[in-house]
Design an enzyme around this catalytic site. Structure first.
Site, PDB file in Angstrom:
ATOM      1  N   HIS A 285      -8.873 -36.943 -14.290  1.00 58.76           N
ATOM      2  CA  HIS A 285      -8.202 -37.736 -13.267  1.00 58.76           C
ATOM      3  C   HIS A 285      -7.835 -39.126 -13.769  1.00 58.76           C
ATOM      4  CE1 HIS A 285     -12.432 -38.927 -13.070  1.00 58.76           C
ATOM      5  NE2 HIS A 285     -11.973 -40.109 -12.698  1.00 58.76           N
ATOM      6  N   THR A 287      -7.979 -42.721 -12.076  1.00 60.57           N
ATOM      7  CA  THR A 287      -8.484 -43.448 -10.912  1.00 60.57           C
ATOM      8  C   THR A 287      -7.513 -44.549 -10.496  1.00 60.57           C
ATOM      9  OG1 THR A 287     -10.770 -43.055 -11.593  1.00 60.57           O
ATOM     10  CG2 THR A 287     -10.401 -44.838 -10.027  1.00 60.57           C
ATOM     11  N   HIS A 364      -5.248 -44.848 -16.799  1.00 62.28           N
ATOM     12  CA  HIS A 364      -5.727 -44.021 -17.913  1.00 62.28           C
ATOM     13  C   HIS A 364      -6.422 -42.775 -17.386  1.00 62.28           C
ATOM     14  CE1 HIS A 364      -9.358 -46.077 -16.584  1.00 62.28           C
ATOM     15  NE2 HIS A 364     -10.035 -45.072 -17.127  1.00 62.28           N
ATOM     16  N   THR A 366      -9.860 -40.684 -18.605  1.00 58.50           N
ATOM     17  CA  THR A 366     -11.000 -40.622 -19.528  1.00 58.50           C
ATOM     18  C   THR A 366     -11.198 -39.191 -20.017  1.00 58.50           C
ATOM     19  OG1 THR A 366     -12.126 -42.478 -18.445  1.00 58.50           O
ATOM     20  CG2 THR A 366     -13.493 -40.987 -19.771  1.00 58.50           C
TER      21      THR A 366
END
Length: 456
Positions: A285, A287, A364, A366
């Site tokens: 995902h 965020t 971004h 992760t």
């Protein structure tokens, strides 16, 4: 910011090479293939399209109480079909949950399974503990998860936090994204009307006892875009190929002191896969806002924004421009469109009061964290790259790999800029689980979140 497939790839790069022994082992080709399987469909550009892009014919046929992006918006429907999604229906008995469940079933047909708690004879009431009868519900739910059913609809009042936590744990374990959906019927909170409509013949007093826990919106730990299963596999494969090729480069080996714990003998191998030992739970995902179940500063205000409410449960296409690695994290850099920036908090890119970075700089995904590092560090690492770029340091160009330009910024900071951006499909929703990082590797090979890949 899990399912039993590898964290980097649905099938490891090494496994693909073994499947085609006659083909040369070309890491650059693997990264190209993974990138090119991204989606070319353009992202949205303006907020009104959030509303206008819905399939007008199906929306007109459907009553207003059943108009949701996941029922009427074509991009959302196609993204849900290639994802794994829990629809948690929430509301008082008689409010219209079963009608909504049937509408989802009709839309997704064989890809969907509905679990109606009413059929298990569990009466919705205020109670001191979750009834034992839910164990049978969860048996059936886990069975559907193990079968990778794309859409699972859970039809219940869901007024108890303890019960919801049980569902969030299951969602994390099997890597399902969660979408809350509540009926939009005019009588959904009218206990006098609900008394006549609910099949359990609950009294007005019994309904009123449940009402407070259902009136307030249930906020997640964080909001964000959650990738489809297919897009996740494409991105993991690209990430794995990046690690693989990066570790084989002489230029990287010269700077390998920054990854000392991954080195047994720098002349033989650098095992970056085992260096990044943790990953975020659940689905890959990007965020947008950390809300801490409503306790974080600005959480309520963010949740009530028009763009956030209109976009919840809706499909988007995210554009990935680069992959990056530091001594702490490895991630993907996301470039947000004008429409997507409407969902991006104004303070998300500011760590220090003096910071003045372009909105969306921190966006971004992760992919992995080193031992002892939390997932929030990935965004901080990306901002360090952005600050260097803003100061005029564009990095030293090492060469072309995987159809992109590899740059080194010193101190173990590497970035691969794609020559052609990778598009991934995602649903804007919330993460409701505990948020603890999970291992990227497992002794059980099928349960390994990273593919087994040693970098020579």
């Amino acid at each position: 910011m899990g399912k039993t497939s590898p964290s980097w790839s649905g099938r490891s790069v090494a496994a693909e090479a073994r499947a085609a022994p006659s083909a040369p082992r070309d890491r650059r080709t693997e990264l190209d293939r993974a990138r090119n399987r991204g989606f070319s469909k353009k992202s949205h550009t303006f907020l009104p399209k959030i509303f206008r892009k819905m399939s007008t014919q199906s929306a007109k046929e459907r009553p207003e109480s059943l108009q949701f992006p996941f029922l009427d918006d074509e991009e959302t429907i196609s993204t849900v079909k290639e994802s794994k999604t829990f629809f948690i229906l929430r509301g008082l008995p008689g409010s219209g949950k079963s009608t909504l469940a049937q509408a989802i079933q009709d839309r997704y047909k064989d890809a969907c399974k509905v679990i109606s708690v009413d059929s298990y004879k569990i009466k919705p009431l205020i109670r001191s503990a979750v009834p034992d009868e839910y164990s049978k519900v969860d048996e059936d739910l886990v069975d559907y998860c193990k079968r990778d059913i794309s859409v699972i609809v859970l039809d219940d009042t869901h007024h108890e936090r303890e019960r919801l936590d049980q569902l969030f744990d299951i969602a994390d374990k099997y890597r399902y994204k969660v979408i809350f959906a509540e009926p939009k019927t005019q009588w959904r909170l009218d206990c006098l009307q609900l008394k006549e409509k609910n099949q359990w013949k609950l009294s007005v007093e019994e309904l009123k006892k449940m009402k407070p826990s259902l009136e307030k919106e249930f906020l997640p730990m964080y909001y964000g875009w959650f990738l489809s299963k297919r897009s996740s596999e494409i991105l993991r494969k690209a990430g794995q190929a990046f690690l693989d090729e990066l570790g084989s480069l002489k230029a990287f080996k010269k700077e390998s002191k920054y990854f000392a714990s991954a080195i047994e003998d720098p002349k033989i191998k650098i095992d970056l896969t085992s260096y990044f030992v943790k990953r975020p739970p659940g689905v890959l995902h990007c965020t947008t806002k950390y809300t801490d179940f409503g306790k974080a500063a600005g959480a309520e205000e963010y949740a009530q924004q028009e763009a956030v409410k209109a976009s919840y449960g809706k499909g988007f296409t995210l554009s990935i421009s680069a992959l990056f690695i530091t001594t702490k994290t490895v991630g993907a850099r996301v470039e947000l469109s004008e429409q997507q920036l409407l969902l991006w908090p104004g303070d998300a890119d500011k760590i220090l009061p003096t910071d003045n970075l372009q909105k969306g700089s921190r966006a971004h995904i992760t992919l992995g964290c080193a031992n002892g590092i939390e997932a929030v560090q990935t965004g901080l690492d990306l901002l360090e790259f952005v600050k260097l770029e803003k100061a005029g340091n564009k990095g030293d160009e090492v060469g072309e790999i995987g159809g992109g330009k590899l740059l080194y910024f010193d101190n173990g900071m590497w970035m691969l800029h794609f020559s052609k951006k990778m598009d991934v499909k995602a649903i804007f929703s919330g993460y409701y689980g505990k948020g603890k990082l999970v291992p990227t590797q497992s002794t059980n090979k099928r349960g390994s979140a990273f593919s087994s890949c040693t970098i020579i």
